[in-house]
Design a protein around this motif. Structure first.
Motif, PDB file in Angstrom:
ATOM      1  N   GLN A 190      -5.850   4.800  13.734  1.00 13.37           N
ATOM      2  CA  GLN A 190      -5.567   5.793  12.693  1.00 13.37           C
ATOM      3  C   GLN A 190      -4.340   6.127  12.186  1.00 13.37           C
ATOM      4  O   GLN A 190      -3.335   6.218  13.308  1.00 13.37           O
ATOM      5  CB  GLN A 190      -6.299   7.081  12.904  1.00 13.37           C
ATOM      6  N   GLN A 422     -11.304   4.596   6.127  1.00 10.60           N
ATOM      7  CA  GLN A 422     -11.970   3.444   5.942  1.00 10.60           C
ATOM      8  C   GLN A 422     -12.440   3.068   4.846  1.00 10.60           C
ATOM      9  O   GLN A 422     -13.561   2.785   4.875  1.00 10.60           O
ATOM     10  CB  GLN A 422     -12.681   3.009   7.306  1.00 10.60           C
ATOM     11  N   PRO A 458     -17.682  -1.404   4.169  1.00 11.13           N
ATOM     12  CA  PRO A 458     -16.718  -1.923   5.359  1.00 11.13           C
ATOM     13  C   PRO A 458     -17.330  -3.298   5.845  1.00 11.13           C
ATOM     14  O   PRO A 458     -18.430  -3.714   5.549  1.00 11.13           O
ATOM     15  CB  PRO A 458     -16.869  -0.882   6.322  1.00 11.13           C
ATOM     16  N   GLU A 463     -14.331  -2.894   9.903  1.00 15.30           N
ATOM     17  CA  GLU A 463     -12.796  -2.700   9.390  1.00 15.30           C
ATOM     18  C   GLU A 463     -13.106  -2.111   7.892  1.00 15.30           C
ATOM     19  O   GLU A 463     -14.229  -2.602   7.265  1.00 15.30           O
ATOM     20  CB  GLU A 463     -12.521  -4.082   9.222  1.00 15.30           C
ATOM     21  N   PRO A 464     -12.041  -1.574   7.230  1.00 15.98           N
ATOM     22  CA  PRO A 464     -12.323  -1.225   5.942  1.00 15.98           C
ATOM     23  C   PRO A 464     -12.272  -2.498   5.126  1.00 15.98           C
ATOM     24  O   PRO A 464     -12.243  -3.344   5.180  1.00 15.98           O
ATOM     25  CB  PRO A 464     -10.993  -0.437   5.940  1.00 15.98           C
ATOM     26  N   ASN A 489      -6.617   0.348   6.086  1.00 16.21           N
ATOM     27  CA  ASN A 489      -6.786   1.629   6.021  1.00 16.21           C
ATOM     28  C   ASN A 489      -6.307   2.137   4.308  1.00 16.21           C
ATOM     29  O   ASN A 489      -5.493   1.480   3.827  1.00 16.21           O
ATOM     30  CB  ASN A 489      -6.294   2.602   6.860  1.00 16.21           C
TER      31      ASN A 489
END
Length: 860
Positions: A190, A422, A458, A463-464, A489
RNA sequence: GCCUGGGUGGCGGAAUUGGUAGACGCGCCGGACUCAAAAUCCGGUGUUAGCGAUAACGUAAGGGUUCGAGUCCCUUCCCAGGUACCA
């Protein structure tokens, strides 16, 4: 007779203002400025609700007033348009969030214009516009380059079923708010902003702000600065030391055990073999609890012994080291010295696990509680004995520092700000990863725009959504040509709202987020109005960014918002509810305790007040009387569009200001809207009389003294009340004027003109229309606000009450020139028949005389 | 628990900072206009007693300071918002 038709005049003037750019912000800097800001809305699909016009009308009144007082006014609006709902809609329907957002903005813009707000529409900002978020990214780059943005593994709420990460608010009891699927804590990479580096400045600079005390206090608590000491404890038989943070170093002689958070890095090392099993199972169960669960199950203390002992540095006593989840890993050092004698939590834990308790502060004799946290002399504390908390703290810290086992220390509750999401519908980070290391893109590469994706969800691996845009993700470093991977992100919704007030100042400037020359003139924001739900996060984050920009030399003020006011929530209409159980009506308190009850809504005419409660008319059965939050499920939502359709925007504006003090929570009343609408009708009719035709009834005659007095009383009251944002009483003053003026045969133009100006900030459409009919060809927006003249307020005589022993027994009328003549006034008072009655046969003790106010005769 | 606000008619709320409690609006009652209704206009409206003059009571509850308290002080209760194992 010409009737007041809001729908006609309102759209007419709205078009006039737009076409003539009446509210375009002046370019010259020769006059004093006033920057008045609304918290910009998130353009949701459901449109404006009645809460929006409340704050927006208040600021609009001030903006219009300040223009007439000769200020250059900056009064802009825009859209906080990134956000979840548009993205969720995209997931469901495939419609690009951009499309939804644009549509919603269109609706919002129209609704705001329908309410006649005097915004400078040339300065609209939109956080989702690449020309805007270019600068959001630019600011992030500044943060990154200054080392204030870093990557870190942080636990997030991952919902496998939904395939998405959820915000804390979206998780209820460990399950997703939508669908009720299980949510697990899972560490993820993050972005985090180092807001803690600014903790002290964010705290200190609060003092000079003209903000509600409660909001400042909330921010102080959120930052949570506490002063104490960090103390090192040696672990028996190990090289390691454990540091603890405490605000009560003075109680160190009472430390009878030590507790580490289950996540503390040294737990495994110091756990003895025979405790391994229980420690690891405790750690396991603690890790599965969410923060929320830990809090909710806080009633009973749990924990296990590690098998190791720490040595108390002040007296060499060995104390057991435990782990327990009542100690939080992320606060202080994640470890505490437990002093049950002076700490309630430690006392509870000690009781539960039969650990020793030693008082080191002498409680007062009548003290009956368990842990004693108050002040008193130290006991059982060797060289501290007899000292009180403050001296003992100083003394012990000195000792700790001298002996190299501890030092004074400051801690904060505030944590660094988790800044990545995300999600798709947010600002992309201006970051690429080269050889696994993050690097900010050069300014020339900005904005990094959102790539198209075929699916807004996602990926399967969590994963975003941006990771789906493979060609976009895989790129090259523009500076070295090396292979690079884009950050997938996106930024949270807070990002855009952290600096939008700066963009309004120079919305088209392309040399930076804000034009410095303009910034110097307009900043700080003189008045910021918005809901108290933003007391902490938005306002704290924006202050943080502002301070970083200040350090970068981009802004000239330490703080962005000099004055802040929160408008109170508007609740639905008051509802009366009675309850039935098994077909029988029961009282409200009985209903509160029983199950299987049916709610029966009652109308106002079916209930009556009895004592301090409402009952079903003619019975003793109590009913609930309460205004509830507006909500779709309750069906008590008032739609501003409907109100405007029935009564006009002027009535809506006027009503929302008339309901009560701006800051207060207050219930809606449609009858109340009708009341102010009636007032506008009466105001209109002042100018038309009862004539059959469309005949304007304004005279050229000289105003009488009485008329001047009525006008100037209104000017005085309205002016003072606007300055102090007491709009409800300002409106009441306007009503008083109209009530008086209605008894006049006709209204002189010299009275009518200023009255229309007084009315105009509140109800601008009707005012413009009347102003126009009064023979003025321009808008009244830049007319001069009338001054009141004390001379006109004087009257020939005043009436004051006469009391005998503090009770009013008569009123006397005194000629103005004798107001201060004590002898005369008291003489007059004593002559009153009803006063004599009370004076008869008594002895005068004291004669109180407050000129112009009161006479009080004290007798025995 | 702690922090911050707040408690005034049937309802939303006023009250110049210690000086006539209830401005203004809603509701309600009565009257005018109307064939009637709506709209509008006029009057009344804290409670109790009285035809009335007037009197007693009245700002969550209790106490205090003062000539005088919605306003200041102490105690208690209730409501709203925030926060909560932050050492």
């Amino acid at each position: 007779m010409s009737t007041y038709r809001p729908s006609e005049i309102e759209s007419k003037w709205q078009q006039y203002w737009l076409k003539n750019k009446t509210f375009k912000t002046p370019d010259d800097h020769s006059k004093p400025k006033y920057y008045i800001l609304d918290m910009f809305p998130y353009p949701s699909g459901s449109g404006l609700h009645v809460g929006h016009p409340e704050g927006y009308t208040a600021t609009d009144i001030l903006a219009r007033y300040k223009r007439m007082k000769g200020y250059n006014v900056l009064h802009p609006i825009g859209w906080d348009a990134f956000g979840l709902p548009a993205e969720q809609y995209a997931v469901k329907t495939g419609t690009h969030p951009k499309e939804t957002t644009e549509k919603n903005i269109g609706v919002f813009r129209e609704q705001l214009q329908m309410l006649g707000f005097s915004y400078d529409w040339d300065r609209e900002v939109n956080t989702t516009d690449p020309d805007y978020y270019k600068w959001t990214q630019w600011i992030f780059k500044k943060l990154f380059d200054r080392g204030l943005a870093y990557e870190s593994e942080q636990p997030v709420n991952w919902c496998p079923e939904l395939g998405t990460v959820l915000a804390n608010e979206e998780v209820i009891d460990g399950k997703s708010e939508v669908g009720g699927f299980p949510v697990v804590r899972r560490p993820m990479r993050q972005w985090v902003l180092k807001i803690t580096a600014y903790a002290d400045r964010l705290l200190e600079d609060l003092d000079d702000l003209d903000w509600p005390e409660s909001t400042k206090e909330m921010q102080r608590n959120w930052i949570g600065r506490s002063i104490g000491a960090e103390i090192q404890f040696q672990i028996e038989g190990h090289d390691e030391q454990i540091s603890v943070f405490t605000t009560r170093p003075d109680t160190i002689f009472g430390a009878t055990y030590m507790v580490l958070a289950p996540e503390h890095p040294l737990v495994d090392q110091i756990t003895t073999d025979d405790q391994k099993a229980s420690v690891s199972s405790y750690k396991e169960s603690a890790s599965q609890k969410s923060d929320l669960e830990r809090q909710e199950l806080s009633k009973e203390k749990t924990g296990v012994f590690t098998g190791s002992y720490a040595i108390n540095p002040v007296n060499g006593v060995e104390i057991p080291v435990w782990i327990a989840d009542y100690v939080l890993a992320h606060y202080g050092t994640g470890a505490i010295m437990a002093v049950p004698g002076q700490d309630e939590r430690d006392w509870e834990f000690a009781e539960a696990f039969d650990l020793p308790i030693l008082r080191t502060v002498q409680p007062p004799e009548d003290f009956e509680g368990k842990a004693y946290t108050g002040d008193g002399p130290c006991i059982n504390s060797d060289f501290l004995n007899g000292l009180h908390i403050t001296e003992a703290k100083t003394e012990i810290i000195e000792w700790l520092e001298k002996n190299g086992v501890g030092q004074k220390s400051v801690n904060y509750k505030l944590r660094d700000w988790l800044f990545s999401r995300q999600r798709y519908w947010g600002e992309p980070f201006p970051i690429i990863h080269v050889n696994g290391k993050p690097k900010s893109l050069p300014e020339s590469e900005l904005p990094v725009t959102l790539p198209p994706v075929d699916d807004f969800q996602p990926t399967q691996t969590g994963e975003p959504p941006l990771a789906r845009a493979k060609n976009w993700v895989e790129t090259t470093d523009p500076e070295t040509g090396e292979k690079a991977i884009r950050e997938t992100n996106t930024m949270p919704q807070w990002a855009g709202s952290c600096w939008y007030y700066l963009r309004y100042i120079s919305p088209d400037y392309d040399g930076g987020p804000v034009d410095k020359g303009q910034e110097k003139y307009w900043m700080p924001v003189d008045l910021y109005v918005g809901g108290s739900e933003h007391s902490v996060l938005h306002l704290l984050y924006a202050r943080f960014w502002h301070k970083v920009l200040y350090d970068c030399g981009i802004v000239s003020t330490k703080e962005p918002f000099q004055r802040l006011v929160h408008q109170g929530m508007i609740l639905g209409e008051v509802e009366y509810t009675s309850y039935e159980k098994d077909g029988k009506v029961i009282s409200a308190d009985e209903a509160a305790e029983s199950k299987d009850i049916t709610r029966v809504p009652l109308s106002e005419s079916e209930v009556e007040k009895k004592g301090d409660r409402f009952v079903v008319k003619g019975t003793e059965i109590s009913v609930d009387s309460k205004a509830h939050k507006m909500s779709k499920s309750r069906g008590n939502v008032i739609n501003p569009d409907d109100v405007v359709k029935s009564y006009g925007a002027d009535s809506l504006r006027l009503y929302e200001m008339f309901m009560g003090p701006l800051e207060q929570v207050k219930p809606w009343s449609t009858k109340g809207v009708e009341g102010v609408n009636r007032f506008l009708n009466r105001s209109w009719r002042l100018f038309f009389g009862d004539a059959e035709e469309d005949q304007f009834n304004v005279s050229d005659s000289e105003p009488t003294g009485e008329q001047l007095k009525t006008l100037h009383e209104a000017i005085k009251k309205v002016t003072e009340d606007i300055e102090n944002m007491r709009f409800n009483t300002a409106i009441s003053a306007l009503m008083i004027f109209v009530n008086e003026a209605n008894s006049w045969d006709s209204i002189p133009k010299t009275i009518a003109d200023p009255f229309v100006i007084l009315l105009s900030p509140f109800s601008p459409h009707i005012a413009e229309e009347l102003w126009n009919r009064l023979g003025h060809s321009d808008s009244l927006a830049y007319e001069v606000w009338p001054n009141f003249n004390e001379e006109y307020l004087k009257s020939d005589s005043i009436e004051i009450p006469v009391q005998v022993n503090g009770k009013v027994r008569a009123n006397i009328t005194i000629p103005s020139d004798r107001i201060k003549d004590k002898e005369f006034v008291i003489g007059l008072a004593k002559q009153q028949e009803n006063i004599q009655k009370y004076l008869d046969g008594t002895t005068m003790i004291k004669e109180i005389f407050v000129p112009g106010r009161i006479v009080n005769l004290v007798v025995k």
